[in-house]
Design an enzyme around this catalytic site. Structure first.
Site, PDB file in Angstrom:
ATOM      1  CG  ASN A 164     -32.560  67.222  -0.499  1.00 33.49           C
ATOM      2  OD1 ASN A 164     -32.317  66.737   0.608  1.00 33.49           O
ATOM      3  ND2 ASN A 164     -31.902  66.899  -1.585  1.00 33.49           N
ATOM      4  CG  ASP A 257     -29.101  63.167  -2.299  1.00 34.12           C
ATOM      5  OD1 ASP A 257     -30.149  63.815  -2.217  1.00 34.12           O
ATOM      6  OD2 ASP A 257     -28.042  63.493  -1.732  1.00 34.12           O
TER       7      ASP A 257
HETATM    8  P1  ADP Z   1     -32.762  61.708   3.805  1.00 30.07           P
HETATM    9  O1  ADP Z   1     -31.408  61.092   3.595  1.00 30.07           O
HETATM   10  O2  ADP Z   1     -33.244  62.512   2.644  1.00 30.07           O
HETATM   11  O3  ADP Z   1     -32.901  62.424   5.123  1.00 30.07           O
HETATM   12  P2  ADP Z   1     -33.959  59.264   4.821  1.00 30.07           P
HETATM   13  O4  ADP Z   1     -33.144  59.364   6.070  1.00 30.07           O
HETATM   14  O5  ADP Z   1     -35.410  59.019   4.984  1.00 30.07           O
HETATM   15  O6  ADP Z   1     -33.812  60.515   3.852  1.00 30.07           O
HETATM   16  O7  ADP Z   1     -33.302  58.096   3.981  1.00 30.07           O
HETATM   17  C1  ADP Z   1     -33.693  57.850   2.648  1.00 30.07           C
HETATM   18  C2  ADP Z   1     -33.892  56.388   2.424  1.00 30.07           C
HETATM   19  O8  ADP Z   1     -32.659  55.698   2.641  1.00 30.07           O
HETATM   20  C3  ADP Z   1     -34.898  55.719   3.343  1.00 30.07           C
HETATM   21  O9  ADP Z   1     -36.213  55.862   2.842  1.00 30.07           O
HETATM   22  C4  ADP Z   1     -34.407  54.283   3.326  1.00 30.07           C
HETATM   23  O10 ADP Z   1     -34.813  53.645   2.158  1.00 30.07           O
HETATM   24  C5  ADP Z   1     -32.887  54.450   3.266  1.00 30.07           C
HETATM   25  N1  ADP Z   1     -32.278  54.469   4.592  1.00 30.07           N
HETATM   26  C6  ADP Z   1     -31.944  55.547   5.321  1.00 30.07           C
HETATM   27  N2  ADP Z   1     -31.385  55.187   6.490  1.00 30.07           N
HETATM   28  C7  ADP Z   1     -31.352  53.844   6.504  1.00 30.07           C
HETATM   29  C8  ADP Z   1     -30.890  52.831   7.434  1.00 30.07           C
HETATM   30  N3  ADP Z   1     -30.322  53.162   8.606  1.00 30.07           N
HETATM   31  N4  ADP Z   1     -31.031  51.540   7.101  1.00 30.07           N
HETATM   32  C9  ADP Z   1     -31.579  51.174   5.925  1.00 30.07           C
HETATM   33  N5  ADP Z   1     -32.034  52.058   5.015  1.00 30.07           N
HETATM   34  C10 ADP Z   1     -31.922  53.373   5.286  1.00 30.07           C
HETATM   35  O1  KDG Z   2     -28.213  64.935   0.483  1.00 34.38           O
HETATM   36  C1  KDG Z   2     -26.808  65.030   0.621  1.00 34.38           C
HETATM   37  C2  KDG Z   2     -26.448  66.459   0.485  1.00 34.38           C
HETATM   38  O2  KDG Z   2     -26.937  67.120   1.615  1.00 34.38           O
HETATM   39  C3  KDG Z   2     -24.968  66.705   0.424  1.00 34.38           C
HETATM   40  O3  KDG Z   2     -24.365  65.996  -0.626  1.00 34.38           O
HETATM   41  C4  KDG Z   2     -24.614  68.155   0.336  1.00 34.38           C
HETATM   42  O4  KDG Z   2     -25.981  69.198  -1.310  1.00 34.38           O
HETATM   43  C5  KDG Z   2     -25.671  69.092  -0.158  1.00 34.38           C
HETATM   44  C6  KDG Z   2     -26.382  69.966   0.740  1.00 34.38           C
HETATM   45  O5  KDG Z   2     -26.654  71.028   0.292  1.00 34.38           O
HETATM   46  O6  KDG Z   2     -26.700  69.640   1.873  1.00 34.38           O
END
Ligand code: ADP
Ligand code: KDG
Length: 315
Positions: A164, A257
């Protein structure tokens, strides 16, 4: 005592209900966000008993956070301090690009430190979850992170950690070195493609090489989240790809998350890697279809309805 324990900073989130520059928004919705709190809500909605450890200000925003998390059935262990509760605002620019503004420097949660909580809170836990946002807050939360991971380890609690990375909180090298240092204390490691950039200078040609190298330093499972494409998991020496669910993305924040919660639920229910990844993708997909950091998280019933593709009207 809960089966899942998490810790971190939960903040008040001011979210514009529509696209456009923040300066032109006539009103903002008052919500709550924070990486570990989002995962905590999603796990609680799936029926797990969840404890959340945090510091909050002795202020109205602290009351707000407490009320919202308690309403989700989370047991909140909070120390109330003179420092303010963290706050953050979001903006969706006319181009569609999102921006985040933090008002969390010197916040209550940034003062969490070793021994802030009784480690006995971990005694009956099956899982402890933390993300890289927490050690990014301050030197003090960095020490807290090491301390609590060691306490979880001493009690044989499974530890999951999401890299993260937040570039507004620390620089890439600092984050990479810290994460590598705690890898021996982690059982399940999550990272997104954006987080993977922290290792871009290591010369890995394929994502599988990076996952294998991270696992060699500690975590027995490593999961790479690939946005709408889904996820790649590494466990017991083998890789598995899992496709994302086709949904209409309304708000991408909180997807990672939610994914963690789905994957960890699968782990706690004793499901194999394929199913864990699928549950992660389902929760991630449901998260992006909804405005807000955790509001799209489903109940167990809604999750299985979604998986069964039962999109008929419930009446
Ligand atoms: P983060 O939110 O930590 O940047 P991701 O963008 O990779 O991580 O999204 C986390 C997970 O959420 C992905 O692995 C997928 O399962 C789901 N996800 C994210 N964006 C989409 C989308 N546009 N459509 C469907 N599933 C999604
Ligand atoms: O993953 C979502 C988070 O980014 C959001 O809830 C706020 O904890 C946060 C951060 O620090 O970005």
């Amino acid at each position: 005592m809960s089966e899942v324990v998490t810790a971190g900073e939960a903040m008040v989130l001011l979210l514009p209900p529509r696209q456009g520059y923040l300066r032109h928004q006539p009103y903002l919705e008052v919500r709550v966000g924070g990486a570990e709190a989002n995962t905590a809500v999603a796990l609680a909605r799936l029926g797990f008993s969840v404890s959340f450890l945090t510091f909050l200000g002795q202020d109205e925003l602290g009351e707000l956070v407490l009320n919202r998390l308690r309403a989700e059935g989370i047991q909140v262990f909070s120390k109330r301090t003179r420092a303010p509760t963290g706050l953050y605002l979001r903006e969706c620019l006319p181009s569609g690009r999102g921006r985040v503004f933090y008002y969390r420097q010197g916040s209550a949660a940034s003062f969490m430190h070793p021994e802030s909580f009784s480690p006995e809170l971990l005694n009956e836990a099956k899982l402890f979850h933390l993300s890289g946002v927490t050690p990014a807050l301050s030197e003090s939360t960095r020490s807290f992170t090491r301390w609590i991971l060691q306490e979880a380890r001493k009690r044989n609690v499974v530890v999951s950690f999401d890299v993260n990375y937040r570039k507004k909180l620390w620089v890439p090298e600092e984050a990479r070195v810290f994460v590598e240092d705690i890898l021996p204390l982690i059982d399940i490691l999550f990272l997104s493609e954006e987080d993977a950039v922290l290792w871009s200078e290591e010369g890995f040609e394929r994502e599988e090489e990076l996952l294998g190298a991270l696992s060699a330093k500690g975590p027995r499972e490593v999961v790479l989240k690939r946005g709408k494409r889904g996820a790649l998991g590494f466990s017991n020496g083998s890789f598995l790809e899992s496709r994302g669910f086709p949904v209409k993305e309304v708000d991408p924040v909180g997807a990672g998350d939610a994914f963690n919660a789905g994957y960890l639920a699968g782990f706690l229910w004793g499901h194999p890697l394929e199913e864990r990844l699928k549950l992660g993708n389902a929760l991630g997909a449901l998260a992006v279809t909804n405005l807000g950091d955790y509001e799209g998280a489903p109940s167990r019933e809604d999750l299985f309805g979604f998986l069964a593709e039962d999109l008929s009207l419930d009446r």
